[in-house]
Design a protein around this motif. Structure first.
Motif, PDB file in Angstrom:
ATOM      1  N   ASP A  69       0.841  -1.198   0.000  1.00  0.00           N
ATOM      2  CA  ASP A  69       0.000   0.000   0.000  1.00  0.00           C
ATOM      3  C   ASP A  69       0.875   1.245   0.000  1.00  0.00           C
ATOM      4  OD1 ASP A  69      -2.052   1.804   0.197  1.00  0.00           O
ATOM      5  OD2 ASP A  69      -2.440   1.452   2.338  1.00  0.00           O
ATOM      6  N   HIS A  70       1.240   1.694  -1.202  1.00  0.00           N
ATOM      7  CA  HIS A  70       2.011   2.922  -1.359  1.00  0.00           C
ATOM      8  C   HIS A  70       1.256   3.866  -2.282  1.00  0.00           C
ATOM      9  CE1 HIS A  70       5.425   1.134   0.678  1.00  0.00           C
ATOM     10  NE2 HIS A  70       5.382   0.101  -0.142  1.00  0.00           N
ATOM     11  N   ALA A  71       1.346   5.151  -2.024  1.00  0.00           N
ATOM     12  CA  ALA A  71       0.550   6.125  -2.775  1.00  0.00           C
ATOM     13  C   ALA A  71       0.862   6.109  -4.264  1.00  0.00           C
ATOM     14  CB  ALA A  71       0.782   7.521  -2.202  1.00  0.00           C
ATOM     15  N   PHE A  72       2.112   5.792  -4.636  1.00  0.00           N
ATOM     16  CA  PHE A  72       2.496   5.882  -6.046  1.00  0.00           C
ATOM     17  C   PHE A  72       2.010   4.699  -6.885  1.00  0.00           C
ATOM     18  CE2 PHE A  72       5.948   3.197  -4.524  1.00  0.00           C
ATOM     19  CZ  PHE A  72       6.302   2.423  -5.616  1.00  0.00           C
ATOM     20  N   ILE A  73       1.600   3.599  -6.251  1.00  0.00           N
ATOM     21  CA  ILE A  73       1.307   2.393  -7.013  1.00  0.00           C
ATOM     22  C   ILE A  73       0.025   2.489  -7.839  1.00  0.00           C
ATOM     23  CG2 ILE A  73       0.678  -0.053  -6.750  1.00  0.00           C
ATOM     24  CD1 ILE A  73       3.015  -0.345  -4.837  1.00  0.00           C
ATOM     25  N   PRO A  74      -1.110   2.930  -7.290  1.00  0.00           N
ATOM     26  CA  PRO A  74      -2.302   3.027  -8.148  1.00  0.00           C
ATOM     27  C   PRO A  74      -2.125   3.937  -9.367  1.00  0.00           C
ATOM     28  CG  PRO A  74      -2.949   3.033  -5.847  1.00  0.00           C
ATOM     29  CD  PRO A  74      -1.454   3.171  -5.861  1.00  0.00           C
ATOM     30  N   PRO A  75      -1.571   5.165  -9.222  1.00  0.00           N
ATOM     31  CA  PRO A  75      -1.378   5.968 -10.425  1.00  0.00           C
ATOM     32  C   PRO A  75      -0.360   5.382 -11.389  1.00  0.00           C
ATOM     33  CG  PRO A  75      -0.453   7.103  -8.516  1.00  0.00           C
ATOM     34  CD  PRO A  75      -1.250   5.950  -7.997  1.00  0.00           C
ATOM     35  N   LEU A  76       0.628   4.646 -10.862  1.00  0.00           N
ATOM     36  CA  LEU A  76       1.582   4.005 -11.760  1.00  0.00           C
ATOM     37  C   LEU A  76       0.902   2.907 -12.565  1.00  0.00           C
ATOM     38  CD1 LEU A  76       4.409   3.553 -12.874  1.00  0.00           C
ATOM     39  CD2 LEU A  76       4.916   2.141 -10.853  1.00  0.00           C
ATOM     40  N   GLU A  77       0.037   2.135 -11.927  1.00  0.00           N
ATOM     41  CA  GLU A  77      -0.696   1.103 -12.660  1.00  0.00           C
ATOM     42  C   GLU A  77      -1.579   1.718 -13.740  1.00  0.00           C
ATOM     43  OE1 GLU A  77      -1.177  -2.693  -9.762  1.00  0.00           O
ATOM     44  OE2 GLU A  77      -2.598  -1.069  -9.419  1.00  0.00           O
ATOM     45  N   THR A  78      -2.203   2.835 -13.428  1.00  0.00           N
ATOM     46  CA  THR A  78      -3.005   3.542 -14.441  1.00  0.00           C
ATOM     47  C   THR A  78      -2.124   3.986 -15.600  1.00  0.00           C
ATOM     48  OG1 THR A  78      -4.618   4.295 -12.805  1.00  0.00           O
ATOM     49  CG2 THR A  78      -4.485   5.545 -14.856  1.00  0.00           C
ATOM     50  N   LEU A  79      -0.957   4.543 -15.286  1.00  0.00           N
ATOM     51  CA  LEU A  79      -0.031   4.991 -16.328  1.00  0.00           C
ATOM     52  C   LEU A  79       0.416   3.817 -17.192  1.00  0.00           C
ATOM     53  CD1 LEU A  79       1.713   7.216 -17.598  1.00  0.00           C
ATOM     54  CD2 LEU A  79       3.430   6.760 -15.827  1.00  0.00           C
TER      55      LEU A  79
END
Length: 227
Positions: A69-79
């Protein structure tokens, strides 16, 4: 050709003055191929404005788990999904290999068989490679769009291709002897079994095939194929 490096972690503080950060390792590894590099510290929430900002993308390794659970992971997956949909070449290394698989429907988990550290043998695209590794997590289930092109007895999904769009590998072609030596000192103790660390030290001076895999990565960016 402009390559965007998505840096998902940082080298240990003790190493950075001499080896540089993870993005620096890739710029050295892929230097001489006519690439221009732009670094985005996505681990620190620094993301590109759009996937069209670069001609190709590379995701680095990280000490973090793709499933954490890190803040950067969901937007990275979207990218990642946006890059895939835009049909731009994408390369992932270690954590990059794992997060791409996870973003596209695969599963990443901590491997019951333990760690792979230091010099390992792989067969990638039909050719034998000796490459440095540093991981316990693995791609346990690959996405439907992924084809295995590299493996060994320890890591079944060690290299994947997704058509002519994505090429990912579990080992670290960017890790040379000073980097592995530093990881042995600063990230190994208390994590990797002592006997395994001792074996890695014994193998430190043995050659690896990073230049050959670097050539494969460069060709994938330029021609969207593997030799």
């Amino acid at each position: 050709m402009k390559i965007g490096i998505l840096q998902t972690g940082h080298a240990p503080d003790e190493l950075r003055p001499t080896t540089g950060d993870f993005a620096d390792l890739f710029q050295r590894l892929l230097g001489g191929n006519g690439f221009n590099f732009v670094v985005y510290n996505v681990v620190d929430m620094e993301f590109p404005q759009a996937v069209s900002d670069c001609d190709g993308w590379l995701i680095t390794g990280s000490k973090h788990g793709a499933y954490e659970d890190h803040a950067f992971i969901p937007p990275l997956e979207t990218l990642i999904r946006e890059i895939y949909a835009a049909d731009l070449p994408l390369v992932g290394i270690c954590f990059g290999h794992q997060i791409i698989a996870q973003a596209l429907g695969g599963k990443v988990a901590k491997f019951d068989g333990g760690w792979a550290v230091g010099r390992q043998q792989y067969k990638i695209n039909g050719t034998d490679y000796a490459l440095n590794a540093w991981h316990q997590d693995q791609v346990i289930t690959r996405p439907d769009d992924a084809t295995v092109v590299g493996s060994n007895d320890f890591c079944t999904n060690a290299a994947l291709v997704y058509g002519n769009r994505i090429f990912t590998v579990q080992p670290h072609p960017e890790f040379d002897t000073p980097v592995i030596d530093g990881l042995l000192k600063y990230r190994g103790p208390g994590n990797v079994p002592d006997a395994q660390l001792a074996q890695v030290r014994d193998d430190l001076d043995k050659p690896v095939d990073s230049p050959r895999l670097a050539a494969q990565i460069a060709q994938f960016f330029k021609e969207r194929t593997l030799a």
